[in-house]
Design an enzyme around this catalytic site. Sequence first.
Site, PDB file in Angstrom:
ATOM      1  N   GLN A 138       0.752  -1.341   0.058  1.00 55.65           N
ATOM      2  CA  GLN A 138      -0.020   0.112  -0.187  1.00 55.65           C
ATOM      3  C   GLN A 138       0.999   1.156  -0.002  1.00 55.65           C
ATOM      4  OE1 GLN A 138      -2.020   1.946   3.588  1.00 55.65           O
ATOM      5  NE2 GLN A 138      -3.677   0.713   2.988  1.00 55.65           N
ATOM      6  N   GLY A 139       0.715   2.219  -0.883  1.00 55.73           N
ATOM      7  CA  GLY A 139       1.425   3.284  -1.145  1.00 55.73           C
ATOM      8  C   GLY A 139       0.474   4.522  -0.670  1.00 55.73           C
ATOM      9  N   SER A 141       0.911   6.472   2.804  1.00 53.67           N
ATOM     10  CA  SER A 141       1.353   7.747   3.615  1.00 53.67           C
ATOM     11  C   SER A 141       2.574   8.076   2.834  1.00 53.67           C
ATOM     12  CB  SER A 141       1.973   6.888   4.741  1.00 53.67           C
ATOM     13  OG  SER A 141       0.784   6.639   5.808  1.00 53.67           O
ATOM     14  N   SER A 173       4.547  -1.334   4.101  1.00 55.45           N
ATOM     15  CA  SER A 173       4.812  -2.557   4.518  1.00 55.45           C
ATOM     16  C   SER A 173       5.174  -3.549   3.092  1.00 55.45           C
ATOM     17  CB  SER A 173       3.960  -2.998   5.100  1.00 55.45           C
ATOM     18  OG  SER A 173       3.755  -2.538   6.358  1.00 55.45           O
ATOM     19  N   GLU A 256      -9.200  -1.413   6.368  1.00 58.72           N
ATOM     20  CA  GLU A 256      -8.102  -1.548   7.080  1.00 58.72           C
ATOM     21  C   GLU A 256      -8.027  -1.517   8.548  1.00 58.72           C
ATOM     22  OE1 GLU A 256      -3.466   0.324   7.032  1.00 58.72           O
ATOM     23  OE2 GLU A 256      -4.994   1.510   6.073  1.00 58.72           O
TER      24      GLU A 256
END
Length: 403
Positions: A138-139, A141, A173, A256
């Site tokens: 996941q991109g 932040s 992550s 999430e």
Amino acid sequence: MAARAVDGPERDYGVVLDEQTRAFAAEVRAFLASALDADMRARTGGEAGRVERGREWQRRLNAAGLAAISWPTEYGGRSATAVQQLVFNTEIAAARAPEPVNRNAINQLGPTIIQWGSPDQRERYLPRILSGEDVWCQGFSEPDAGSDLASLRTRGVIDGDTMVITGQKIWTSKAQYANWIYLLVRTDPDAPKTRGISYVLADMASPGIEVRPIRQITGRAEFNEVFLTDVRVPLTQVVGPLHGGWRVARSTLSYERVGQSRTHRIERRLRSLVSLAARSGTPQAPLGDAAIEDRLVRFAAQVEALRQIAADATAAGIRGVSPGPEASIAKLLTSEVDQSMATFALELAGPAGTLERGSPGAADDGDVALAYLLMRAATLGAGTSEIQRNIIGEKLLGLPRDV
């Protein structure tokens, strides 16, 4: 892979099961008895070994039709009821099964694509999420856009039928071994900050993507920085409307925050905590101290409440409705209970709880120390506890907006 029967009484799930759900519970237990062998229980090979076990475990789950039971049947799931999801979570936690390699993609991205994606996107991406052929990260932040995610600066410039992306993501992550990433990109810099964002899927092998690991307090490097320099992505890989990705992202963030995988982890931690308290050799063992029993009972009640919240939220996902602000309750409680249990385990273990893996005499082979360090970030990831309280106050209690 042949399944064998599981001996012993039927587990108490805290709810009354109908005949169909009892049969499902028996199926899950038989699968775990057959598929969860010594290779899947091993803890060797470091991070690379854990990833490979996650791949293989997901392959086995998928072959049994259990990789994403909450997904609609037409997309490879089971359209599971909330009670079936609760049963599944309970059995997975009790068996201490490993996490599938695509945990986040199954719980977050998949439901988002089901809700917002085009037919072509569903056909292309969903089967490969389930099989583990594609591993996702996941991109979202960025260095200056964490809790205030809408302040993100990674930009996407439209060039014909492609988007050219430049920027930086952080705390990503699995980026070091993922081959796809789902991104939030600012595509209309003149629009209000939540209205000029697009939700984009990108191949990690695309020219211009660089991954740099971030070393954590545990000594591991589970998080990464991701740098994007003139990365070209076809516009067919935009999920939902162009410039309208904020609404899509809110769906992902809701999934999430509920996080079925979080309930798996927290149930496993509760079981480990009870075992630690009862084991001979710990300062307070055997379990008999009223204060310790009281703490454990309180944790058990909180975990049970979280199981129910997660199951209800999953049922909403089956109907194509992303979890609402109630997801913030689940996230807030889960992270704070998880952190409290990790701290209590350290107290129970005494000095042995401070020893790392590989140290002689380390409590639970060093897991107590590792969990304590990992859980320092529990109240930060996926939105800080302060952010969750603001959402609960504003969206559920009707309090004035925090400025």
